[in-house]
Design a protein around this motif. Structure first.
Motif, PDB file in Angstrom:
ATOM      1  N   HIS A   8      43.831 -10.288   9.579  1.00  0.00           N
ATOM      2  CA  HIS A   8      44.058 -11.346   8.453  1.00  0.00           C
ATOM      3  C   HIS A   8      45.452 -11.919   8.236  1.00  0.00           C
ATOM      4  CE1 HIS A   8      39.911 -11.255   6.563  1.00  0.00           C
ATOM      5  NE2 HIS A   8      39.980  -9.843   6.956  1.00  0.00           N
ATOM      6  N   ALA A   9      45.645 -13.024   7.461  1.00  0.00           N
ATOM      7  CA  ALA A   9      46.666 -13.633   7.386  1.00  0.00           C
ATOM      8  C   ALA A   9      47.414 -12.891   6.175  1.00  0.00           C
ATOM      9  CB  ALA A   9      46.819 -15.166   6.910  1.00  0.00           C
ATOM     10  N   HIS A  10      47.035 -12.808   5.299  1.00  0.00           N
ATOM     11  CA  HIS A  10      47.858 -12.040   4.104  1.00  0.00           C
ATOM     12  C   HIS A  10      47.109 -11.036   3.310  1.00  0.00           C
ATOM     13  CE1 HIS A  10      48.388 -16.619   4.124  1.00  0.00           C
ATOM     14  NE2 HIS A  10      49.580 -16.343   4.195  1.00  0.00           N
ATOM     15  N   PRO A  11      47.804 -10.091   2.784  1.00  0.00           N
ATOM     16  CA  PRO A  11      46.986  -9.228   1.795  1.00  0.00           C
ATOM     17  C   PRO A  11      46.336  -9.869   0.693  1.00  0.00           C
ATOM     18  CG  PRO A  11      49.387  -9.033   1.386  1.00  0.00           C
ATOM     19  CD  PRO A  11      49.204  -9.918   2.840  1.00  0.00           C
ATOM     20  N   ASP A  12      45.194  -9.699   0.552  1.00  0.00           N
ATOM     21  CA  ASP A  12      44.011 -10.326  -0.296  1.00  0.00           C
ATOM     22  C   ASP A  12      43.015 -11.148   0.317  1.00  0.00           C
ATOM     23  OD1 ASP A  12      44.540 -13.184  -0.227  1.00  0.00           O
ATOM     24  OD2 ASP A  12      45.809 -12.844  -2.298  1.00  0.00           O
ATOM     25  N   ASP A  13      43.313 -11.774   1.705  1.00  0.00           N
ATOM     26  CA  ASP A  13      42.326 -12.561   2.498  1.00  0.00           C
ATOM     27  C   ASP A  13      41.261 -11.660   2.866  1.00  0.00           C
ATOM     28  OD1 ASP A  13      43.611 -14.986   2.310  1.00  0.00           O
ATOM     29  OD2 ASP A  13      45.074 -14.576   4.072  1.00  0.00           O
ATOM     30  N   GLU A  14      41.583 -10.366   2.964  1.00  0.00           N
ATOM     31  CA  GLU A  14      40.382  -9.488   3.681  1.00  0.00           C
ATOM     32  C   GLU A  14      39.328  -9.317   2.612  1.00  0.00           C
ATOM     33  OE1 GLU A  14      42.638  -6.454   1.186  1.00  0.00           O
ATOM     34  OE2 GLU A  14      42.964  -8.460   2.154  1.00  0.00           O
ATOM     35  N   THR A  15      39.755  -9.469   1.245  1.00  0.00           N
ATOM     36  CA  THR A  15      38.660  -9.285   0.363  1.00  0.00           C
ATOM     37  C   THR A  15      37.754 -10.517  -0.146  1.00  0.00           C
ATOM     38  OG1 THR A  15      40.119  -9.816  -1.686  1.00  0.00           O
ATOM     39  CG2 THR A  15      39.846  -7.333  -0.961  1.00  0.00           C
ATOM     40  N   SER A  16      38.254 -11.462  -0.060  1.00  0.00           N
ATOM     41  CA  SER A  16      37.635 -12.891   0.069  1.00  0.00           C
ATOM     42  C   SER A  16      36.643 -13.230   1.203  1.00  0.00           C
ATOM     43  CB  SER A  16      38.145 -13.991  -0.421  1.00  0.00           C
ATOM     44  OG  SER A  16      39.475 -14.198   0.549  1.00  0.00           O
ATOM     45  N   MET A  21      31.527  -7.231   5.141  1.00  0.00           N
ATOM     46  CA  MET A  21      31.280  -6.837   6.683  1.00  0.00           C
ATOM     47  C   MET A  21      31.955  -5.485   6.721  1.00  0.00           C
ATOM     48  SD  MET A  21      32.593  -9.500   9.184  1.00  0.00           S
ATOM     49  CE  MET A  21      32.346 -11.252   7.950  1.00  0.00           C
ATOM     50  N   MET A  22      33.141  -5.506   6.254  1.00  0.00           N
ATOM     51  CA  MET A  22      34.124  -4.050   6.457  1.00  0.00           C
ATOM     52  C   MET A  22      33.423  -3.140   5.922  1.00  0.00           C
ATOM     53  SD  MET A  22      37.642  -6.076   5.622  1.00  0.00           S
ATOM     54  CE  MET A  22      38.962  -5.078   5.925  1.00  0.00           C
ATOM     55  N   ALA A  67      41.977  -0.924   0.598  1.00  0.00           N
ATOM     56  CA  ALA A  67      41.153  -0.535   1.806  1.00  0.00           C
ATOM     57  C   ALA A  67      40.538   0.685   1.707  1.00  0.00           C
ATOM     58  CB  ALA A  67      42.468  -0.134   2.764  1.00  0.00           C
ATOM     59  N   ALA A  68      41.138   1.486   0.595  1.00  0.00           N
ATOM     60  CA  ALA A  68      40.211   2.684   0.012  1.00  0.00           C
ATOM     61  C   ALA A  68      39.031   2.479  -0.357  1.00  0.00           C
ATOM     62  CB  ALA A  68      41.004   3.247  -1.069  1.00  0.00           C
ATOM     63  N   VAL A  69      38.797   1.246  -1.241  1.00  0.00           N
ATOM     64  CA  VAL A  69      37.601   1.132  -1.874  1.00  0.00           C
ATOM     65  C   VAL A  69      36.589   0.517  -0.520  1.00  0.00           C
ATOM     66  CG1 VAL A  69      36.443  -1.049  -3.031  1.00  0.00           C
ATOM     67  CG2 VAL A  69      38.433   0.059  -3.942  1.00  0.00           C
ATOM     68  N   LEU A  70      36.992  -0.017   0.419  1.00  0.00           N
ATOM     69  CA  LEU A  70      35.898  -0.452   1.312  1.00  0.00           C
ATOM     70  C   LEU A  70      35.773   0.397   2.536  1.00  0.00           C
ATOM     71  CD1 LEU A  70      37.657  -4.239   1.685  1.00  0.00           C
ATOM     72  CD2 LEU A  70      35.631  -3.540   0.760  1.00  0.00           C
ATOM     73  N   GLY A  71      36.627   1.519   2.672  1.00  0.00           N
ATOM     74  CA  GLY A  71      36.499   2.400   3.551  1.00  0.00           C
ATOM     75  C   GLY A  71      37.212   2.431   4.668  1.00  0.00           C
ATOM     76  N   VAL A  72      38.157   1.252   4.829  1.00  0.00           N
ATOM     77  CA  VAL A  72      39.067   0.971   5.997  1.00  0.00           C
ATOM     78  C   VAL A  72      39.655   2.294   6.423  1.00  0.00           C
ATOM     79  CG1 VAL A  72      41.082  -0.356   6.582  1.00  0.00           C
ATOM     80  CG2 VAL A  72      39.150  -1.451   5.366  1.00  0.00           C
ATOM     81  N   LEU A 226      30.949  -3.830  -4.487  1.00  0.00           N
ATOM     82  CA  LEU A 226      32.217  -3.085  -3.768  1.00  0.00           C
ATOM     83  C   LEU A 226      33.270  -4.328  -3.400  1.00  0.00           C
ATOM     84  CD1 LEU A 226      31.165  -0.558  -0.972  1.00  0.00           C
ATOM     85  CD2 LEU A 226      32.730  -0.286  -3.015  1.00  0.00           C
ATOM     86  N   LYS A 227      32.746  -5.488  -3.019  1.00  0.00           N
ATOM     87  CA  LYS A 227      33.798  -6.405  -2.609  1.00  0.00           C
ATOM     88  C   LYS A 227      34.250  -7.003  -3.800  1.00  0.00           C
ATOM     89  CE  LYS A 227      33.507 -11.080  -0.324  1.00  0.00           C
ATOM     90  NZ  LYS A 227      32.637 -11.866   0.486  1.00  0.00           N
TER      91      LYS A 227
END
Length: 277
Positions: A8-16, A21-22, A67-72, A226-227
């Protein structure tokens, strides 16, 4: 079980873009690794930090919480500076991702792929979804990294469904969406939103037409929740994340309840399902 690396480019991009899928991958027992190309240092500065507070450290903390919320399982950082939006002076920073040598950036990712013995690499579509310089750089970097890795991972690219976005503007949810934005101080009408979809950050349309998308992943209701919870971890970014979180849950589910992937080199015919073995 597989190892899936999300770039991902920036922190927060992963959540949107890929949070659903993560979370589903982690729930299924896959190893999930997130790599952030930049430190997001041109993001919004929360008031409590003041002018001298460390924004990068703060945003890294937000990324760890999400990341903790998503299980990364692991987070890695490539260390490039945020390039800012198209046309910003920050585009010329020699240390920003936009100016990075693609082979050098890709080699950093390839080392992570090799360390993880990754089965999959998830990057961005060729427009970076909406034309942000860093997102386009992530697209190029991921494609090259997949070639450089010793064990070439299967490459998938996150995108959005432009046809679905435009169709939504003619749905009952669109009015609720605009009311929610107005309550947060952003006055928009359908035509302005349509124009924004058709002209992203660099003047090109956002996302991909459905005919060029390989996978649609419909998220269960609890994963959508969760997202949203992971997105809330990035609360410092009030313009983007705050706008998304202002949506009522039912509208949020329509806007963010399906995630989409392009698969380079494969004939695209959108399937609803799960692409990770």
């Amino acid at each position: 079980m597989s190892t899936i690396v999300f770039l991902h480019a920036h922190p927060d991009d992963e959540t949107s873009q890929t949070a659903g899928m993560m979370a589903l991958a982690a729930r299924a027992g896959h190893r999930v690794v997130t790599v952030f190309a930049t430190d997001g240092d041109h993001g919004e500065r929360p008031e409590h930090l003041g002018p001298e507070g460390d924004l990068v450290d703060h945003r890294r903390g937000e990324a760890r919480a999400a990341a903790a919320v998503l299980g990364v399982d692991r987070i890695d950082w490539l260390g490039y500076r945020d390039s800012g939006m198209t046309g910003w002076a920050q585009n010329d920073d020699p240390l920003c991702l936009h100016r990075a040598d693609v082979d050098e950036a890709a080699a950093r990712v390839a080392r992570i792929l090799d360390r993880e013995d990754a089965d999959y690499l998830v990057g961005y579509d060729d427009h970076g979804n909406y034309g942000h310089p860093d997102h386009i750089a992530v697209h190029r970097t991921a494609r090259r990294a997949a070639q450089l890795a010793a064990r070439r991972p299967r490459l998938l690219e996150a995108t959005t469904n432009r046809d679905a976005q435009l169709a939504m503007l003619d749905s009952p949810e669109a009015a609720e969406f605009l009311r929610a934005l107005a309550s947060g101080g952003m006055e928009l009408d359908v035509e302005r939103v349509r124009a924004a979809i058709l002209t992203g950050d660099d003047g090109q349309p956002v996302g991909m037409p459905e005919s060029e998308i390989a996978w649609a992943i419909d998220l269960p209701e609890d994963v959508v929740a969760l997202k949203r919870r992971a997105m809330r971890c990035h609360a410092s970014q009030t313009s983007d994340i705050g706008m998304m979180l202002a949506l009522p849950p039912e509208v949020y589910a329509v806007a963010f309840g399906t995630e989409y992937l392009v698969e380079p080199g494969v004939e695209q015919s959108m399937r609803r399902g799960w692409p990770f073995d």
